[in-house]
Design a protein around this motif. Structure first.
Motif: not given
Length: 474
Positions: A58-62
């Protein structure tokens, strides 16, 4: 070798052929979960690199966090910039941007959210209880001293951080328990008057003209006021199918009433929608609530981000496929389905580009990112052209909300309409003859660095998508 790599990529990943003097490229879509700015999975009060419960897939940018007013303004009139700048630095180094909320009323007696100095300046602080819990102290936002201090705080916060490149959005919080715009189960602490509430909303609207704002969905008349003035909205109880009552739940009763009443159903077209899970996803699985229904609901209402409070994912063989399916659609997802351009050109020529794009996600891109093009050769030369196309007008598909069919099982969102667009680049007068790779990327507002991934295969390590070739002759 570089040239051979580009040719191999073009052959394997795209349908690439020449019609006379025209190159026609039909890129292949990818099912990869994209790590794009401002969309997807949020970490909670910890960055991506600090979140031990964030799965590797799971990528997360926030990074999402909320603090009491007293944390951010420990002294009258002085924002603790060292604290907030430190959080922003950690967030930036983790490859994320920050979303935040400020709160005034805490249900923890040991952690009040209002500043300790509030009473010292003559602000009114009263004792109350939350349900049958211990005695609590909360500020009276209607009190002139408290209100003046708080409005000043909002103004100073905006002066310091509005438009900050490391801040994604700000919850228009402050009022009520945890900044959620309600004082439910309070013994003697009512909500502030509508006049006071409007002053607080207007203070946020005036202070943050560049950074997006999202209003808590329970704000009632203030939700309408905020949305009318450009704010998005946030809901803190995604997934509640009856956890508070057998006869009432947020999903079927609350949200379908709150959004139409505030005329906020279409707010997503211009401002973001943020979701937070009720409890966390483990509760959904324990109660037997259907993940597909909940996720489709969040997509149908055009969410961009979800905060699961950095809790572990529930266990089960079907959990990961459902989460992956959801994250592939959450937020914007831009797909270039066709590209046409001349196969040859000469220095100084104008090259006409014809393209077809789709947004197959659930929301627009709210930043005015631009489509850019690059010519590069195997000798290391490269030149970038920024075109006229801005991606934030490309809307996703929609379905009819809150109908009988919707509540039976919200349908998958259809892909957005096909945008057939044209652009032009002019080859430099001093461009050397030869064979050039032609690449496409989505770049930022002020530079030519790729900022967003496309939903197609073939991305190179530098973020560009080499799709075809152009021969430059004398």
């Amino acid at each position: 070798m570089f040239r051979n790599m580009l040719l191999t990529t073009a052959i394997l990943l795209i349908a690439h052929h020449v019609h006379g003097q025209q190159v026609v490229v039909t890129p292949e879509e990818t099912d990869e979960i994209l790590a794009n700015p401002g969309v997807g999975w949020q970490t909670f009060h910890r960055t991506r690199t600090q979140d031990r419960n964030l799965p590797s897939w799971i990528p997360s940018t926030v990074h999402y966090a909320r603090w009491g007013w007293g944390i951010l303004e420990p002294q009258p009139g002085k924002i603790d910039c060292d604290f907030l700048d430190g959080v922003l630095k950690e967030t930036r180094e983790a490859g994320q941007t920050l979303a935040l909320r400020v709160m005034c009323c805490s249900t923890s007696p040991r952690q009040p959210y209002h500043p300790k100095w509030l009473a010292d300046i003559g602000g009114q602080v009263i004792s109350t209880r939350y349900s049958s819990g211990p005695e609590l102290e909360v500020p009276v936002l209607d009190d002139p001293q408290v209100l003046a201090a708080h409005l000043g705080f909002i103004k100073r916060l905006g002066a310091q951080y509005d438009g900050h490149s490391d801040i994604d959005h700000i919850d228009l919080g402050t009022v009520g328990w945890w900044g959620e715009w309600h004082m439910s189960q309070s013994t003697n602490a009512p909500m502030p008057t509508l006049e006071t509430q409007k002053k607080i909303v207007d203070a946020y609207l005036a202070a943050f003209t560049k950074t997006p704002l999202v209003m808590l969905i329970g704000g009632g008349k203030m939700l309408r006021h905020a949305v009318e003035n450009g704010a998005g909205w946030r809901a803190d109880c995604l997934g509640d199918m009856g956890g508070f009552s057998k006869n009432w739940c947020h999903m079927r009763m609350a949200y379908p009433n709150m959004l139409p009443a505030a005329d906020a159903v279409d707010a997503w077209k211009t401002a973001p929608v943020a979701w937070e899970t009720c409890w966390d996803m483990r509760k959904w699985v324990e109660e037997g609530w259907p993940l597909r229904f909940i996720f489709n609901y969040a997509l149908a209402l055009h969410g961009s981000v979800i905060n699961n409070k950095s809790a572990p994912l529930p266990e089960g063989e079907n959990i990961r496929p459902e989460v992956e399916r959801f994250l592939r659609r959450l937020g914007y997802r831009l797909v270039l389905t066709e590209l046409k351009h001349p196969s040859t050109g000469r220095p100084g020529d104008r090259i006409q580009l014809a393209m077809k794009w789709q947004n197959v996600g659930s929301a627009p891109c709210y930043k005015p990112y631009r489509v850019a093009y690059r010519l590069s050769n195997d000798r290391g030369y490269g030149t970038v052209f920024v075109g006229t196309l801005i991606v934030n007008k490309w809307l996703p598909g929609s379905i009819e909300l809150f109908t009988d069919e919707f509540f039976k099982q919200p349908a998958d969102l259809p892909p957005g309409e096909v945008h057939a667009v044209a652009d032009t680049i002019r080859l430099p007068d001093d461009l050397s003859p030869g064979d050039y790779a032609f690449s496409v990327a989505i770049v930022g507002q002020e530079d030519t660095k790729p900022v967003a991934q496309l939903g197609i295969k073939g991305r190179s390590n530098d973020g560009w998508y080499p799709l075809s070739r152009v021969t430059v002759s004398r």
